[in-house]
Design an enzyme around this catalytic site. Structure first.
Site, short mmCIF file in Angstrom:
data_model
loop_
_atom_site.label_atom_id
_atom_site.label_comp_id
_atom_site.label_asym_id
_atom_site.label_seq_id
_atom_site.Cartn_x
_atom_site.Cartn_y
_atom_site.Cartn_z
N ARG A 174 31.21 41.19 42.32
CA ARG A 174 32.26 40.51 43.07
C ARG A 174 31.71 39.49 44.06
O ARG A 174 32.34 38.45 44.30
CB ARG A 174 33.10 41.55 43.83
CG ARG A 174 33.77 42.59 42.95
CD ARG A 174 34.84 41.99 42.06
NE ARG A 174 35.54 43.03 41.31
CZ ARG A 174 36.45 42.80 40.39
NH1 ARG A 174 36.78 41.56 40.09
NH2 ARG A 174 37.05 43.80 39.75
N GLU A 217 35.63 47.28 35.64
CA GLU A 217 36.96 46.85 35.24
C GLU A 217 37.33 47.63 33.98
O GLU A 217 36.74 47.42 32.92
CB GLU A 217 37.02 45.34 34.98
CG GLU A 217 36.85 44.51 36.24
CD GLU A 217 37.24 43.05 36.07
OE1 GLU A 217 37.61 42.67 34.94
OE2 GLU A 217 37.17 42.31 37.05
N ASP A 271 34.31 45.83 31.81
CA ASP A 271 33.80 44.48 32.05
C ASP A 271 33.23 44.43 33.47
O ASP A 271 33.88 44.00 34.41
CB ASP A 271 34.91 43.45 31.86
CG ASP A 271 34.37 42.04 31.73
OD1 ASP A 271 33.23 41.90 31.22
OD2 ASP A 271 35.07 41.10 32.10
N LYS A 326 29.98 37.76 35.89
CA LYS A 326 30.62 38.52 34.82
C LYS A 326 29.77 38.59 33.55
O LYS A 326 29.98 39.47 32.73
CB LYS A 326 31.97 37.88 34.46
CG LYS A 326 32.95 37.77 35.60
CD LYS A 326 33.60 39.09 35.91
CE LYS A 326 34.62 39.44 34.87
NZ LYS A 326 35.33 40.69 35.19
N GLN A 352 30.56 36.46 42.02
CA GLN A 352 31.76 35.82 41.47
C GLN A 352 32.52 35.03 42.54
O GLN A 352 32.99 33.91 42.29
CB GLN A 352 32.66 36.88 40.85
CG GLN A 352 33.93 36.32 40.20
CD GLN A 352 34.79 37.43 39.60
OE1 GLN A 352 34.41 38.59 39.58
NE2 GLN A 352 35.96 37.06 39.13
N GLU A 381 39.36 48.28 30.89
CA GLU A 381 40.15 47.38 30.08
C GLU A 381 40.31 47.91 28.65
O GLU A 381 39.60 48.82 28.22
CB GLU A 381 39.48 45.99 30.02
CG GLU A 381 39.16 45.40 31.38
CD GLU A 381 38.71 43.95 31.31
OE1 GLU A 381 38.93 43.32 30.25
OE2 GLU A 381 38.15 43.46 32.30
N ASP A 403 38.08 37.24 28.10
CA ASP A 403 38.64 38.25 29.00
C ASP A 403 39.90 37.70 29.65
O ASP A 403 39.89 36.60 30.20
CB ASP A 403 37.62 38.62 30.08
CG ASP A 403 38.04 39.84 30.87
OD1 ASP A 403 38.60 40.77 30.27
OD2 ASP A 403 37.80 39.87 32.09
N THR A 409 28.95 43.55 29.42
CA THR A 409 30.28 44.06 29.12
C THR A 409 30.09 45.22 28.16
O THR A 409 29.54 45.03 27.07
CB THR A 409 31.17 42.99 28.48
OG1 THR A 409 31.33 41.90 29.39
CG2 THR A 409 32.54 43.55 28.12
N HIS A 442 47.24 44.33 39.00
CA HIS A 442 45.88 43.92 39.37
C HIS A 442 45.89 42.52 39.97
O HIS A 442 45.27 42.27 41.02
CB HIS A 442 44.98 43.96 38.13
CG HIS A 442 43.58 43.52 38.39
ND1 HIS A 442 42.70 44.21 39.20
CD2 HIS A 442 42.89 42.44 37.94
CE1 HIS A 442 41.54 43.58 39.24
NE2 HIS A 442 41.62 42.50 38.47
N GLU A 471 39.98 47.35 44.07
CA GLU A 471 41.34 47.78 44.43
C GLU A 471 41.33 49.17 45.06
O GLU A 471 42.03 49.42 46.05
CB GLU A 471 42.24 47.78 43.19
CG GLU A 471 42.49 46.41 42.60
CD GLU A 471 43.17 46.51 41.26
OE1 GLU A 471 44.42 46.51 41.23
OE2 GLU A 471 42.46 46.61 40.24
#
Length: 402
Positions: A227, A189, A223, A243, A230, A191, A117, A247, A124, A347
């Site tokens: 948070r 996420e 993904d 993570k 992490q 992607e 990844d 996925t 971002h 975000e």
């Protein structure tokens, strides 16, 4: 043009022709299919009848053999499909090998060999830098010199529609207390994923110009990210349990050939690149792909891929720059796409400080149990056609008690 009745603007028109693996209740054997309109071509059956020389490449219960076959076979097969669908003489010959898409149960389309990844969106990376390093340069010193990435867990890549169990892990509270429990800051996420077909030799880097020789196509990726887990674990070695739990990828792999009209120049480079990453004089692989992110059916963001700082070709060149070899089925993803609008809740809610109010009145900072996330995307095709990348969908279920 095609003899099939495909509605105008359908994302799976004859210019898309994505590959996947499916079965039906009537025939439970997984097999390779190509989506066209609201139908799926049973590709092994069609090739046995119309192109026996290609039958071996699509015979398996996955895309693995086709991926490994390489560009010549990819081009030949796509050309054959285009001919079959555009020439009326093939109507009866191919018609018996069409399956309604509504009857299909989709599978993970290929065996994921390795998963990487990246962190390729300047928007971002800048947003997260401002959140977590206020008063400092939001981008780390290396960010514009190389595509930053980490190795993920191939075994937890799942196909769209697979439920995602809320992960557990260690968290550090505001008071410094260390606890173990379900993630309270579960995120998405949005992607783009790149699927490797032809492998490479250990010790030999893959140049920018060789991108199309090795990458078969693209898919959508969510993904999922815990948070809070992490944030506590990632120093000093990077993402791990926050993570690796899941996925999700879309079930249809869109070949690079379908994206030729979506290619655009990447953003202007503001820092000189080392030669192995400098794509100024090589074929550039910026892509005009537009995504839509829905939470419980409500659109929360429409990110654009066109402004991604690092391209898929540059990511591949850097991934192999140390001599690391590619394997058939390697998957590497772009990292969160946040051009125009952010592709993550961290975000959208500015790290939980600005909650989102959805049209149904519910409020979110991060994901709640029962939430369903759906990501779709399209790209421009020839003569105004629309190229669809399908859908990646997942619903959050409660954490498993320990």
């Amino acid at each position: 043009m095609t003899w099939l009745d495909i509605p105008a603007g359908h994302p799976f028109g004859v210019d898309t022709l994505p590959y996947g693996v499916f079965h039906t209740a009537a025939d439970p054997h997984p097999r390779v299919g190509v989506a066209v309109g609201d139908q799926i071509i049973d590709l092994p059956a069609a090739c046995r009848r119309l192109a026996p020389e290609l039958a071996g490449a699509v015979a398996g219960p996955s895309l693995d053999t086709l991926l490994a076959a390489g560009p010549r076979v990819w081009v030949t097969l796509r050309g054959a499909l285009t001919t079959w669908l555009s020439d009326e003489v093939y109507r009866d010959l191919l018609g018996g090998h069409l399956v309604p898409a509504t009857d299909a149960i989709m599978h993970l389309p290929f065996t994921v060999a390795d998963y990487v990844d990246f962190y390729a969106s300047e928007q971002h990376a800048t947003n997260l830098g401002r959140m977590f390093r206020p008063g400092q340069d939001p981008l780390t010193p290396n960010w514009k010199h190389l595509p930053i990435g980490y190795h993920g867990r191939a075994g937890t890549v799942v196909v769209s529609g697979t439920e995602v169990v809320r992960p557990g892990g260690q968290r550090r509270g505001p008071d410094g207390e260390i606890t173990f429990g379900p993630s309270q800051r579960l995120d998405i996420e949005a992607e783009l994923g790149y699927v490797v077909g032809r492998p490479s030799t250990l010790g030999r880097p893959v140049a920018l110009e060789a991108f199309e020789e090795h990458v078969f196509g693209v898919c959508l990726v969510n993904d999922w990210s815990a948070r809070d887990i992490q944030a506590w674990e990632y120093v000093p070695l990077g993402p791990f349990l926050g993570k690796s739990f899941a996925t999700s990828i879309s079930p249809w792999i869109v070949p690079l050939a379908a994206l030729e009209h979506a290619r655009v120049a990447p953003p202007a480079r503001t820092v000189p690149l080392l030669p192995y990453l400098d794509d100024e004089k090589t074929p550039q692989w910026g892509l005009d792909i537009r995504l839509e992110v829905r939470l419980n059916g409500h659109v929360v963001a429409r990110p654009s891929f066109a402004g991604m700082y690092w391209t898929g070709a540059q990511m591949l060149a850097h991934l192999t720059a140390n001599g690391a070899s590619l394997r058939t089925g390697d998957l590497y993803a772009s990292g969160t796409i946040s051009g125009g609008e952010p592709g993550s809740l961290i975000e959208l809610s500015w790290n939980g400080q600005e909650p989102l109010t959805l049209p149904d009145g519910s409020v979110r900072t991060f994901l709640a149990d029962g939430d369903e996330v759906e990501i779709t995307a399209t790209a421009p095709g020839p003569a105004g056609a629309l190229i669809g990348l399908g859908t990646v969908r997942g619903r959050i279920t409660a954490a498993t008690p320990i």
